[in-house]
Design a protein around this motif. Structure first.
Motif, PDB file in Angstrom:
ATOM      1  N   THR A  86      40.880  12.114 -43.125  1.00 31.66           N
ATOM      2  CA  THR A  86      40.454  11.423 -41.902  1.00 31.66           C
ATOM      3  C   THR A  86      40.375  12.383 -40.726  1.00 31.66           C
ATOM      4  O   THR A  86      39.439  12.343 -39.925  1.00 31.66           O
ATOM      5  CB  THR A  86      41.429  10.279 -41.592  1.00 31.66           C
ATOM      6  N   VAL A  87      41.359  13.248 -40.637  1.00 37.78           N
ATOM      7  CA  VAL A  87      41.393  14.208 -39.523  1.00 37.78           C
ATOM      8  C   VAL A  87      40.250  15.205 -39.640  1.00 37.78           C
ATOM      9  O   VAL A  87      39.546  15.495 -38.654  1.00 37.78           O
ATOM     10  CB  VAL A  87      42.759  14.926 -39.498  1.00 37.78           C
ATOM     11  N   ASN A  89      37.394  14.895 -41.091  1.00 42.88           N
ATOM     12  CA  ASN A  89      36.076  14.276 -40.934  1.00 42.88           C
ATOM     13  C   ASN A  89      35.808  13.792 -39.515  1.00 42.88           C
ATOM     14  O   ASN A  89      34.708  13.306 -39.238  1.00 42.88           O
ATOM     15  CB  ASN A  89      35.935  13.101 -41.907  1.00 42.88           C
ATOM     16  N   ASP A  90      36.770  13.916 -38.636  1.00 38.80           N
ATOM     17  CA  ASP A  90      36.587  13.496 -37.249  1.00 38.80           C
ATOM     18  C   ASP A  90      35.845  14.592 -36.484  1.00 38.80           C
ATOM     19  O   ASP A  90      36.292  15.745 -36.462  1.00 38.80           O
ATOM     20  CB  ASP A  90      37.953  13.234 -36.604  1.00 38.80           C
ATOM     21  N   ALA A  92      35.741  15.151 -33.417  1.00 41.98           N
ATOM     22  CA  ALA A  92      36.567  15.674 -32.325  1.00 41.98           C
ATOM     23  C   ALA A  92      37.585  16.696 -32.811  1.00 41.98           C
ATOM     24  O   ALA A  92      38.150  17.431 -31.997  1.00 41.98           O
ATOM     25  CB  ALA A  92      37.288  14.522 -31.626  1.00 41.98           C
ATOM     26  N   PHE A  93      37.820  16.758 -34.130  1.00 42.33           N
ATOM     27  CA  PHE A  93      38.823  17.689 -34.668  1.00 42.33           C
ATOM     28  C   PHE A  93      38.445  19.133 -34.377  1.00 42.33           C
ATOM     29  O   PHE A  93      39.239  19.901 -33.821  1.00 42.33           O
ATOM     30  CB  PHE A  93      38.957  17.454 -36.176  1.00 42.33           C
ATOM     31  N   LEU A 278      44.532  15.156 -28.956  1.00 41.57           N
ATOM     32  CA  LEU A 278      43.958  14.397 -30.059  1.00 41.57           C
ATOM     33  C   LEU A 278      45.054  13.703 -30.860  1.00 41.57           C
ATOM     34  O   LEU A 278      44.876  12.571 -31.330  1.00 41.57           O
ATOM     35  CB  LEU A 278      43.141  15.326 -30.956  1.00 41.57           C
ATOM     36  N   TYR A 282      45.286   9.655 -31.533  1.00 47.02           N
ATOM     37  CA  TYR A 282      45.486   9.021 -32.830  1.00 47.02           C
ATOM     38  C   TYR A 282      46.680   8.063 -32.792  1.00 47.02           C
ATOM     39  O   TYR A 282      46.622   6.948 -33.338  1.00 47.02           O
ATOM     40  CB  TYR A 282      45.723  10.079 -33.911  1.00 47.02           C
ATOM     41  N   PHE A 286      44.550   4.874 -31.078  1.00 45.76           N
ATOM     42  CA  PHE A 286      44.003   4.356 -32.328  1.00 45.76           C
ATOM     43  C   PHE A 286      45.061   3.727 -33.224  1.00 45.76           C
ATOM     44  O   PHE A 286      44.712   3.151 -34.263  1.00 45.76           O
ATOM     45  CB  PHE A 286      43.296   5.479 -33.098  1.00 45.76           C
ATOM     46  N   ASP A 288      46.962   5.076 -35.279  1.00 42.75           N
ATOM     47  CA  ASP A 288      46.902   5.703 -36.604  1.00 42.75           C
ATOM     48  C   ASP A 288      47.959   6.811 -36.634  1.00 42.75           C
ATOM     49  O   ASP A 288      47.678   7.991 -36.427  1.00 42.75           O
ATOM     50  CB  ASP A 288      45.506   6.276 -36.855  1.00 42.75           C
ATOM     51  N   ALA A 291      47.428   9.718 -39.312  1.00 44.05           N
ATOM     52  CA  ALA A 291      46.525  10.795 -38.916  1.00 44.05           C
ATOM     53  C   ALA A 291      47.152  11.668 -37.848  1.00 44.05           C
ATOM     54  O   ALA A 291      46.984  12.896 -37.854  1.00 44.05           O
ATOM     55  CB  ALA A 291      45.201  10.213 -38.428  1.00 44.05           C
TER      56      ALA A 291
END
Length: 319
Positions: A86-87, A89-90, A92-93, A278, A282, A286, A288, A291
């Motif tokens: 998940t991280v 594919n973000d 913003a990562f 970030l 998360y 979010f 999450d 993540a």
């Protein structure tokens, strides 16, 4: 008439006093006796260990497990590497890592060099060092919110002091915190001013430990100011410089307060989004936590690897 009693000089040999019996050893072994002698020290040590265990070690261990878990409706389940996926594919990562590395590079150019130069200048004064040390360390004693309010006034595009100076010089005004190209540099300047006091005092203490004979010998050889700094000051403070460089990199890679307070965290077009911000998003925006823990674990591994490699290279250079 002389006294009939014997004087001390004429007295007979004194009888040796009977040896005193040794006090009985307190019950318990050597460890128990040492523990009783150092009970206060052990109490302070146990308190410190408990504080570290509760507030440092337990969160680190909990983060490690949380990076591979997810929580839904109060139920915890293992998800393996899904949080890492998940991280990664973000979008913003990668932007957060670029911004963090940019902040680190700029902070090393300013926040690492400027305190050392300021310490060299203060070291040349012999009568006002106490006042200069207080003046340099004063920003560190200010609350971060107060310092941020000061720089918000300086950077304000309408009535800010910096733009007022540009108007007086008939130069174009700047959007210091609203321009994606200037926002990160503006944050680095503010962060350097807010945090340089401690590093300056450490450098100053290292400079005052350099023998004056080395500078006198360099002057006899015809060395100027820059050559004395390069050939005497820097080699004599290399250990302190190495340690401060390592600490600077670790601190700047975890920057959060300055971008969060000055630009709201993300900044214009995400130009001030950092890795720690970030993580904050998360966890608290979010919800999450898996993540957030996975990204924190990545940052921990990166900084630990950098620290180990840096220490190994430093030892190899010393040998």
């Amino acid at each position: 008439m002389a006294a009939t009693g014997l004087t001390p000089s004429k007295a007979g040999p004194s009888r040796p006093s009977a040896p005193r019996e040794a006090a009985p050893a307190p019950p318990g072994g050597a460890f128990a006796r040492a523990l009783r002698r150092n009970l206060t020290a052990h109490a302070f040590l146990i308190g410190a260990v408990l504080c570290f265990a509760v507030f440092s070690w337990y969160p680190m261990v909990r983060e490690f497990f949380l990076a591979f878990q997810t929580t839904e409706n109060g139920e915890v389940s293992w998800v393996g590497l899904d949080n890492l996926a998940t991280v990664f594919n973000d979008p913003a990562f990668w932007q957060a890592w670029r911004n963090t590395l940019l902040f680190t590079v700029l902070a090393l150019l300013l926040g690492f060099a400027v305190p050392f130069l300021v310490a060299i200048v203060i070291n040349e004064f012999h009568h006002a060092q106490g006042y200069l040390r207080l003046l340099v360390y004063l920003p560190v004693m200010l609350p971060p919110v107060a310092s941020v309010l000061l720089f918000q006034y300086l950077y304000d595009p309408g009535y800010g002091l910096l733009n007022e100076l540009l108007r007086l010089l008939h130069l174009p005004e700047q959007q210091w915190l609203q321009d994606p190209d200037l926002s990160m540099l503006s944050i680095v300047v503010a962060s350097t001013w807010m945090n340089m006091g401690g590093a300056t005092l450490i450098y100053l203490a290292a400079l005052q430990g350099i023998p004056g004979e080395l500078y006198e010998a360099a002057e006899l050889d015809g060395a100027g100011l820059l050559r004395k700094i390069w050939h005497v000051t820097i080699p004599q403070t290399r250990l302190v410089l190495s340690l401060m460089l390592l600490m600077q990199v670790i601190a700047t890679m975890q920057v959060f307060v300055e971008p969060f307070l000055l630009t709201g965290g993300a900044g214009p077009e995400g130009s001030t989004t950092t890795v720690v911000y970030l993580i904050y998003q998360y966890a608290f925006n979010f919800n999450d936590y898996g993540a957030a823990a996975a990204l924190g674990l990545l940052l921990l591994v990166l900084l630990a690897g950098f620290s180990a490699a840096y220490v190994r290279l430093s030892r190899a250079q010393d040998e």
